[in-house]
Design a protein around this motif. Structure first.
Motif, PDB file in Angstrom:
ATOM      1  N   PHE A  54       3.636   0.130  -8.389  1.00  0.00           N
ATOM      2  CA  PHE A  54       4.745  -0.293  -7.226  1.00  0.00           C
ATOM      3  C   PHE A  54       5.431  -1.518  -7.518  1.00  0.00           C
ATOM      4  CE2 PHE A  54       4.786   2.751  -3.554  1.00  0.00           C
ATOM      5  CZ  PHE A  54       3.791   3.671  -3.919  1.00  0.00           C
ATOM      6  N   SER A  55       5.158  -2.115  -8.887  1.00  0.00           N
ATOM      7  CA  SER A  55       5.537  -3.553  -8.984  1.00  0.00           C
ATOM      8  C   SER A  55       7.007  -3.548  -8.973  1.00  0.00           C
ATOM      9  CB  SER A  55       4.869  -3.930 -10.524  1.00  0.00           C
ATOM     10  OG  SER A  55       5.373  -3.143 -11.327  1.00  0.00           O
ATOM     11  N   HIS A  56       7.651  -2.553  -9.160  1.00  0.00           N
ATOM     12  CA  HIS A  56       9.230  -2.624  -9.127  1.00  0.00           C
ATOM     13  C   HIS A  56       9.921  -2.538  -7.878  1.00  0.00           C
ATOM     14  CE1 HIS A  56       9.354  -1.891 -13.593  1.00  0.00           C
ATOM     15  NE2 HIS A  56       9.093  -2.885 -13.470  1.00  0.00           N
ATOM     16  N   VAL A  57       8.978  -2.008  -6.674  1.00  0.00           N
ATOM     17  CA  VAL A  57       9.569  -1.485  -5.361  1.00  0.00           C
ATOM     18  C   VAL A  57       9.519  -2.890  -4.657  1.00  0.00           C
ATOM     19  CG1 VAL A  57       9.187   0.128  -3.776  1.00  0.00           C
ATOM     20  CG2 VAL A  57       8.587   0.727  -5.963  1.00  0.00           C
ATOM     21  N   GLU A  58      10.960  -2.994  -4.164  1.00  0.00           N
ATOM     22  CA  GLU A  58      10.944  -3.911  -3.027  1.00  0.00           C
ATOM     23  C   GLU A  58      11.007  -3.502  -1.702  1.00  0.00           C
ATOM     24  OE1 GLU A  58      14.377  -5.912  -4.542  1.00  0.00           O
ATOM     25  OE2 GLU A  58      13.539  -6.655  -6.367  1.00  0.00           O
ATOM     26  N   PHE A  59      11.654  -2.082  -1.624  1.00  0.00           N
ATOM     27  CA  PHE A  59      11.734  -1.704  -0.343  1.00  0.00           C
ATOM     28  C   PHE A  59      11.661  -0.139  -0.445  1.00  0.00           C
ATOM     29  CE2 PHE A  59      14.471   0.014   3.141  1.00  0.00           C
ATOM     30  CZ  PHE A  59      13.912  -0.483   4.148  1.00  0.00           C
ATOM     31  N   LEU A  60      11.072   0.544   0.624  1.00  0.00           N
ATOM     32  CA  LEU A  60      11.182   1.829   0.799  1.00  0.00           C
ATOM     33  C   LEU A  60      11.412   2.376   2.138  1.00  0.00           C
ATOM     34  CD1 LEU A  60       8.086   2.807   1.524  1.00  0.00           C
ATOM     35  CD2 LEU A  60       7.788   2.909  -0.921  1.00  0.00           C
ATOM     36  N   SER A  61      11.999   3.501   2.358  1.00  0.00           N
ATOM     37  CA  SER A  61      12.086   4.115   3.528  1.00  0.00           C
ATOM     38  C   SER A  61      11.179   5.075   4.218  1.00  0.00           C
ATOM     39  CB  SER A  61      13.625   4.574   4.035  1.00  0.00           C
ATOM     40  OG  SER A  61      13.526   5.787   3.182  1.00  0.00           O
ATOM     41  N   SER A  62      11.049   5.322   5.480  1.00  0.00           N
ATOM     42  CA  SER A  62      10.057   6.325   6.007  1.00  0.00           C
ATOM     43  C   SER A  62      10.332   7.503   5.201  1.00  0.00           C
ATOM     44  CB  SER A  62      10.102   6.724   7.428  1.00  0.00           C
ATOM     45  OG  SER A  62      11.194   7.135   7.723  1.00  0.00           O
ATOM     46  N   ALA A  63      11.483   8.123   4.842  1.00  0.00           N
ATOM     47  CA  ALA A  63      11.814   9.098   4.245  1.00  0.00           C
ATOM     48  C   ALA A  63      11.062   9.262   2.812  1.00  0.00           C
ATOM     49  CB  ALA A  63      13.211   9.682   3.831  1.00  0.00           C
ATOM     50  N   ALA A  78      -4.953  19.581  -6.085  1.00  0.00           N
ATOM     51  CA  ALA A  78      -5.174  19.990  -7.481  1.00  0.00           C
ATOM     52  C   ALA A  78      -6.231  19.256  -7.908  1.00  0.00           C
ATOM     53  CB  ALA A  78      -3.812  19.618  -8.137  1.00  0.00           C
ATOM     54  N   ASN A  79      -7.106  18.642  -7.087  1.00  0.00           N
ATOM     55  CA  ASN A  79      -8.157  17.866  -7.775  1.00  0.00           C
ATOM     56  C   ASN A  79      -7.882  16.642  -8.801  1.00  0.00           C
ATOM     57  OD1 ASN A  79     -10.432  18.965  -5.976  1.00  0.00           O
ATOM     58  ND2 ASN A  79     -10.402  20.769  -7.534  1.00  0.00           N
ATOM     59  N   ALA A  80      -6.459  16.209  -8.518  1.00  0.00           N
ATOM     60  CA  ALA A  80      -6.192  15.307  -9.147  1.00  0.00           C
ATOM     61  C   ALA A  80      -6.691  13.585  -8.494  1.00  0.00           C
ATOM     62  CB  ALA A  80      -4.788  15.223  -9.613  1.00  0.00           C
ATOM     63  N   GLU A  81      -6.685  12.768  -9.404  1.00  0.00           N
ATOM     64  CA  GLU A  81      -6.916  11.440  -8.876  1.00  0.00           C
ATOM     65  C   GLU A  81      -5.690  10.619  -8.945  1.00  0.00           C
ATOM     66  OE1 GLU A  81     -10.927   9.543  -9.717  1.00  0.00           O
ATOM     67  OE2 GLU A  81     -10.721  10.854 -11.245  1.00  0.00           O
ATOM     68  N   LEU A  82      -5.584  10.233  -7.727  1.00  0.00           N
ATOM     69  CA  LEU A  82      -4.170   9.288  -7.584  1.00  0.00           C
ATOM     70  C   LEU A  82      -4.554   7.986  -6.849  1.00  0.00           C
ATOM     71  CD1 LEU A  82      -1.135   9.016  -7.566  1.00  0.00           C
ATOM     72  CD2 LEU A  82      -1.200   9.979  -5.285  1.00  0.00           C
ATOM     73  N   ILE A  83      -4.266   6.748  -7.836  1.00  0.00           N
ATOM     74  CA  ILE A  83      -4.340   5.467  -7.199  1.00  0.00           C
ATOM     75  C   ILE A  83      -2.963   4.806  -7.144  1.00  0.00           C
ATOM     76  CG2 ILE A  83      -5.566   3.295  -7.622  1.00  0.00           C
ATOM     77  CD1 ILE A  83      -7.706   5.009  -9.001  1.00  0.00           C
ATOM     78  N   MET A  84      -2.770   4.097  -6.213  1.00  0.00           N
ATOM     79  CA  MET A  84      -1.551   3.286  -5.984  1.00  0.00           C
ATOM     80  C   MET A  84      -1.964   1.741  -6.281  1.00  0.00           C
ATOM     81  SD  MET A  84       0.269   5.273  -2.927  1.00  0.00           S
ATOM     82  CE  MET A  84       0.460   6.859  -2.794  1.00  0.00           C
ATOM     83  N   THR A  85      -0.996   1.150  -7.050  1.00  0.00           N
ATOM     84  CA  THR A  85      -1.246  -0.139  -7.414  1.00  0.00           C
ATOM     85  C   THR A  85      -0.081  -1.159  -7.229  1.00  0.00           C
ATOM     86  OG1 THR A  85      -0.728  -0.165  -9.695  1.00  0.00           O
ATOM     87  CG2 THR A  85      -2.884   0.637  -9.004  1.00  0.00           C
ATOM     88  N   LYS A 102      -5.208   3.963   4.978  1.00  0.00           N
ATOM     89  CA  LYS A 102      -6.341   4.518   5.211  1.00  0.00           C
ATOM     90  C   LYS A 102      -6.393   5.964   4.480  1.00  0.00           C
ATOM     91  CE  LYS A 102      -7.445   2.737   9.538  1.00  0.00           C
ATOM     92  NZ  LYS A 102      -6.296   1.626   9.700  1.00  0.00           N
ATOM     93  N   LEU A 103      -4.943   6.609   4.025  1.00  0.00           N
ATOM     94  CA  LEU A 103      -5.077   7.816   3.636  1.00  0.00           C
ATOM     95  C   LEU A 103      -4.954   7.450   2.009  1.00  0.00           C
ATOM     96  CD1 LEU A 103      -4.302  10.890   4.003  1.00  0.00           C
ATOM     97  CD2 LEU A 103      -2.030  10.343   3.712  1.00  0.00           C
ATOM     98  N   PHE A 104      -4.078   6.553   1.687  1.00  0.00           N
ATOM     99  CA  PHE A 104      -3.951   6.537  -0.117  1.00  0.00           C
ATOM    100  C   PHE A 104      -5.122   5.596  -0.581  1.00  0.00           C
ATOM    101  CE2 PHE A 104       0.861   6.391   1.030  1.00  0.00           C
ATOM    102  CZ  PHE A 104       1.002   7.814   1.180  1.00  0.00           C
ATOM    103  N   GLN A 105      -5.342   5.999  -1.895  1.00  0.00           N
ATOM    104  CA  GLN A 105      -6.387   5.173  -2.482  1.00  0.00           C
ATOM    105  C   GLN A 105      -5.687   3.860  -3.124  1.00  0.00           C
ATOM    106  OE1 GLN A 105      -8.838   7.296  -5.522  1.00  0.00           O
ATOM    107  NE2 GLN A 105     -10.053   5.330  -5.884  1.00  0.00           N
ATOM    108  N   ILE A 106      -5.898   2.808  -2.766  1.00  0.00           N
ATOM    109  CA  ILE A 106      -5.323   1.684  -3.404  1.00  0.00           C
ATOM    110  C   ILE A 106      -6.043   0.671  -4.264  1.00  0.00           C
ATOM    111  CG2 ILE A 106      -3.623  -0.243  -2.428  1.00  0.00           C
ATOM    112  CD1 ILE A 106      -2.844   1.495  -0.165  1.00  0.00           C
ATOM    113  N   LYS A 107      -5.331   0.223  -5.108  1.00  0.00           N
ATOM    114  CA  LYS A 107      -6.034  -0.994  -5.625  1.00  0.00           C
ATOM    115  C   LYS A 107      -5.047  -2.008  -6.052  1.00  0.00           C
ATOM    116  CE  LYS A 107     -10.148   0.892  -6.783  1.00  0.00           C
ATOM    117  NZ  LYS A 107     -11.390   0.399  -6.077  1.00  0.00           N
ATOM    118  N   ASP A 108      -5.276  -3.347  -6.404  1.00  0.00           N
ATOM    119  CA  ASP A 108      -4.688  -4.423  -6.345  1.00  0.00           C
ATOM    120  C   ASP A 108      -3.827  -4.273  -7.699  1.00  0.00           C
ATOM    121  OD1 ASP A 108      -5.388  -5.507  -4.153  1.00  0.00           O
ATOM    122  OD2 ASP A 108      -6.821  -7.007  -5.001  1.00  0.00           O
TER     123      ASP A 108
END
Lengths: 117, 157
Positions: A54-63, A78-85, A102-108
């Motif tokens: 998400f390093s380029h993301v400055e704003f996102l809406s609820s949609a 699909a048993n895929a691993e997804l990590i947001m950083t 609490k839902l998403f897997q997040i790392k710094d």
């Protein structure tokens, strides 16, 4: 030519590192197209390890949040691993207010995500 | 608190289109607050509240009916953002919207706009029929989340 307008993908071993190309994810057409591009990573490409940076993301809406939730759900199914950083404090506040932290897997950082995938 | 004498009022009637016209209006508000010295972190909250309220008014209130408008009134100052957003729809009961933050609803893709509005504003209130929302953000208020049940005050004279 790339079929992606709203994301850029780099491959690292068998891990797909996905960057958003838009800094503000607001308008309905962008959100619709972005959602489809993300879903294709799972449904068409069948990628199993994805880092969403998400390093380029400055704003996102609820949609846009709705698309991220659906993307996360598709990945889990699909048993895929997804990590947001690389989430800014403001975007993290959006996740925290809506309990999505609490839902998403997040790392710094991307490195932190690559280390556990 | 003391209302700044520098308060500026902006009013606009926006078309019921998600195609982007309202986004420029929000940018105008953010630019004016930036001139008042607002920091990016606080502008983010204002942008979120305006984005969610106006797009809700267009999508859910006016149902994108081109004959209807979304009416926005803002008051801006160095330490206070106040806005009233009214659509021409039938309104809704805010209490009838499922709690998107509840564990059992976390995976539902919709319904997070209201939580974000409350989360980023100091005070939020609705009119009786629910087609008009009033927002207020005070820069010297305690951080978001603790005081959302309070009723937003009327605009200063």
């Amino acid at each position: 030519m790339s079929r992606h307008r709203h994301i850029a993908i780099t491959e690292s071993a068998n891990i797909s590192v996905v960057q958003f190309t838009d800094s503000k994810i607001i308008d309905s057409e962008t959100i619709l197209e972005l959602g489809q591009e993300l879903f294709d990573l799972i449904e068409t490409d069948q990628r199993k390890k994805i880092v969403l940076n998400f390093s380029h993301v400055e704003f996102l809406s609820s949609a846009a949040l709705g698309k991220l939730i659906t993307f996360d759900k598709k990945a889990k199914r699909a048993n895929a691993e997804l990590i947001m950083t690389n989430i800014s404090p403001e975007i993290f506040q959006v996740f925290a207010i809506t309990n999505l932290d609490k839902l998403f897997q997040i790392k710094d950082s991307e490195a932190d995500a690559l280390a556990v995938l | 608190m003391t209302i700044s004498p520098l308060t500026r009022t902006v009013e606009r009637s926006l078309p019921s289109s998600l195609a982007g016209g309202y986004i420029e209006f929000i940018q105008q508000i953010l630019s004016e607050l930036l001139e008042f010295g607002w920091r990016q972190h606080d502008l983010f909250g204002v942008q979120m509240a305006l984005e969610e309220t106006i797009s809700n008014g267009i999508r859910h209130g006016n149902k994108e009916d081109p004959s209807k408008r979304v009416h926005v009134q803002c008051q801006l100052s160095p330490n206070r953002f106040w806005a009233r957003i009214r659509d021409e729809g039938k309104g809704f009961l805010p209490g009838s919207v499922p709690d998107c933050c509840a564990v059992e609803n976390l995976e539902a893709p919709g319904g997070r706009g209201l939580a974000l509005i409350r989360g980023f504003m100091t005070k939020v209130s609705y009119n009786e029929c629910g087609n008009c929302i009033t927002l207020e953000k005070l820069l010297n208020a305690e951080d978001t989340g603790a005081s959302n049940s309070r009723t937003a005050s009327p605009p200063p004279k």
